[in-house]
Design an enzyme around this catalytic site. Structure first.
Site, PDB file in Angstrom:
ATOM      1  N   ARG A  72       0.844  -1.207   0.000  1.00  0.00           N
ATOM      2  CA  ARG A  72       0.000   0.000   0.000  1.00  0.00           C
ATOM      3  C   ARG A  72       0.873   1.249   0.000  1.00  0.00           C
ATOM      4  O   ARG A  72       1.548   1.554   0.967  1.00  0.00           O
ATOM      5  CB  ARG A  72      -0.907   0.014   1.231  1.00  0.00           C
ATOM      6  CG  ARG A  72      -1.727   1.288   1.397  1.00  0.00           C
ATOM      7  CD  ARG A  72      -2.822   1.413   0.357  1.00  0.00           C
ATOM      8  NE  ARG A  72      -3.858   0.401   0.537  1.00  0.00           N
ATOM      9  CZ  ARG A  72      -4.925   0.277  -0.261  1.00  0.00           C
ATOM     10  NH1 ARG A  72      -5.069   1.102  -1.298  1.00  0.00           N
ATOM     11  NH2 ARG A  72      -5.824  -0.668  -0.039  1.00  0.00           N
ATOM     12  N   ARG A  92       0.673  -6.526  -9.583  1.00  0.00           N
ATOM     13  CA  ARG A  92       1.154  -5.930  -8.329  1.00  0.00           C
ATOM     14  C   ARG A  92       1.431  -6.967  -7.242  1.00  0.00           C
ATOM     15  O   ARG A  92       1.980  -6.638  -6.190  1.00  0.00           O
ATOM     16  CB  ARG A  92       0.154  -4.888  -7.816  1.00  0.00           C
ATOM     17  CG  ARG A  92      -1.202  -5.447  -7.417  1.00  0.00           C
ATOM     18  CD  ARG A  92      -2.163  -4.351  -7.034  1.00  0.00           C
ATOM     19  NE  ARG A  92      -3.421  -4.914  -6.514  1.00  0.00           N
ATOM     20  CZ  ARG A  92      -4.181  -4.303  -5.630  1.00  0.00           C
ATOM     21  NH1 ARG A  92      -3.815  -3.129  -5.136  1.00  0.00           N
ATOM     22  NH2 ARG A  92      -5.304  -4.851  -5.218  1.00  0.00           N
ATOM     23  N   HIS A 112      -0.117   3.494 -10.241  1.00  0.00           N
ATOM     24  CA  HIS A 112      -1.042   3.998  -9.201  1.00  0.00           C
ATOM     25  C   HIS A 112      -0.249   4.816  -8.159  1.00  0.00           C
ATOM     26  O   HIS A 112      -0.068   4.400  -7.026  1.00  0.00           O
ATOM     27  CB  HIS A 112      -1.703   2.785  -8.565  1.00  0.00           C
ATOM     28  CG  HIS A 112      -2.831   3.067  -7.621  1.00  0.00           C
ATOM     29  ND1 HIS A 112      -3.202   4.340  -7.244  1.00  0.00           N
ATOM     30  CD2 HIS A 112      -3.676   2.224  -6.976  1.00  0.00           C
ATOM     31  CE1 HIS A 112      -4.220   4.257  -6.402  1.00  0.00           C
ATOM     32  NE2 HIS A 112      -4.525   2.980  -6.225  1.00  0.00           N
ATOM     33  N   ASP A 152     -12.575   9.848  -6.226  1.00  0.00           N
ATOM     34  CA  ASP A 152     -12.094   8.746  -7.066  1.00  0.00           C
ATOM     35  C   ASP A 152     -12.584   9.019  -8.470  1.00  0.00           C
ATOM     36  O   ASP A 152     -13.737   8.730  -8.808  1.00  0.00           O
ATOM     37  CB  ASP A 152     -12.608   7.408  -6.540  1.00  0.00           C
ATOM     38  CG  ASP A 152     -11.842   6.232  -7.139  1.00  0.00           C
ATOM     39  OD1 ASP A 152     -11.119   6.433  -8.130  1.00  0.00           O
ATOM     40  OD2 ASP A 152     -11.976   5.113  -6.592  1.00  0.00           O
ATOM     41  N   GLU A 203      -2.530   9.252 -11.169  1.00  0.00           N
ATOM     42  CA  GLU A 203      -2.085   8.048 -11.854  1.00  0.00           C
ATOM     43  C   GLU A 203      -2.175   8.170 -13.371  1.00  0.00           C
ATOM     44  O   GLU A 203      -3.221   8.531 -13.908  1.00  0.00           O
ATOM     45  CB  GLU A 203      -2.951   6.861 -11.426  1.00  0.00           C
ATOM     46  CG  GLU A 203      -3.209   6.765  -9.933  1.00  0.00           C
ATOM     47  CD  GLU A 203      -4.310   5.777  -9.609  1.00  0.00           C
ATOM     48  OE1 GLU A 203      -4.445   4.771 -10.343  1.00  0.00           O
ATOM     49  OE2 GLU A 203      -5.043   6.013  -8.635  1.00  0.00           O
TER      50      GLU A 203
END
Length: 308
Positions: A75, A106, A175, A220, A279
């Protein structure tokens, strides 16, 4: 998977690049050059730290609660999202919804393919290809590479090649968690008059009318059909972060704010106060359809400037 000792025998650069073993035996590259310091895990090809030498604060945010374990995403830093963004959609190759959030890149162990010091910058290339796990999800015949150029500026280039005989449909994102002094004070330039999907309002399509974006709550937003660079004014740290990109038509801006930050076990209730994600991506209607034997490159560049 190669051990830290194996990688040091092949790629270490005395005083600049060394491979070490981190939490849960995850192998990482540690960079200390005249121009920057950085840390890069082979797990997910995940850059967790990058800080130019003349910068007071880190540029990337890393959650202190992040789990470092096989099969789990880290994270913070720059997670690599591929081959789908968010939950897998039926439009992505295989017409299946199987697979976890944000794809498998990832949580995959990548391999080091190249390392060198050029001037004050360190160049690292990591690669990965299909496995039994990716084939079970319908992804075979691809190859991915990430090239990192770590110096006074950060340059990350992602290449995806289709080595199969059928078109490869995928989504991708770098990201990037940018560390800021206070997200309530930041100003984002470069997205005015751009359409976006509002994920906190049933994915409604909207247009940002204001030239400058300020954050006032959970955000978002995948901005669509945009190639613009983004400048983030961060008055709390008296600096600007400039995020450029190439080969990308989606820009995602994300901060979970107080409403959601505490619901994420690897983030914590106060973490939202220390970052904003900006991103480079290709997602939703900007997803990539790659012909056989073709390759696609997406890249991002991050630099730090004083706030005038």
């Amino acid at each position: 998977m190669a051990s830290a000792n194996d990688l040091n025998a092949l790629y270490s650069i005395p005083g600049v690049l060394e491979f070490t073993t981190g939490p849960n035996e995850l192998v990482r590259a540690e960079i200390t050059s005249p121009s920057c310091s950085a840390e890069l895990y082979l797990h997910g090809a995940h850059l967790t730290q990058w800080k130019p030498t003349d910068t007071a604060e880190p540029v990337l945010f890393l959650s202190p609660l992040s789990g470092f374990a096989p099969g789990k995403a880290i994270r913070g830093g720059i997670p690599v999202i591929f081959p789908w963004f968010g939950a897998r959609s039926e439009e992505v190759t295989g017409h299946s919804k199987d697979g976890g959030q944000h794809g498998f890149a990832r949580t995959t162990e990548w391999e080091v393919a190249f390392a060198a010091s050029v001037g004050d910058a360190v160049h690292l290339v990591l690669t990965f290809g299909p496995s039994n796990a990716t084939r079970a999800l319908g992804f075979d015949g691809f190859r991915a590479a990430l090239e990192f150029r770590l110096g006074e500026e950060l340059h990350v280039r992602m290449t995806v090649a289709n080595e199969g005989s059928e078109p490869l449909v995928f989504e991708e994102a770098l990201h990037t968690y940018l560390q800021v002094g206070d997200p309530r004070q930041v100003k984002l330039h470069g997205l005015g008059q751009t359409e976006f999907l509002d994920k906190f309002d049933d994915f409604k399509r909207k247009t940002q009318d204001n030239e400058v974006l300020t954050l006032t709550g959970a955000t978002d937003r995948p901005y669509l059909n945009t190639t613009a660079s983004i400048t983030i004014e961060d008055p709390a740290f008296a600096r600007k972060l400039v995020v450029g990109k190439g080969g990308s038509r989606t820009t995602v801006v994300w901060n979970p704010w107080s409403e959601l930050s505490g619901t994420m076990a690897d983030l914590g209730p106060d973490a939202w106060q220390h970052f904003v994600c900006v991103e480079a991506a290709n997602a939703f209607e900007d997803r990539i359809t790659l012909s056989p034997k073709a390759a696609h490159i997406m890249e991002t560049t991050i630099s730090v400037e004083p706030l005038a």
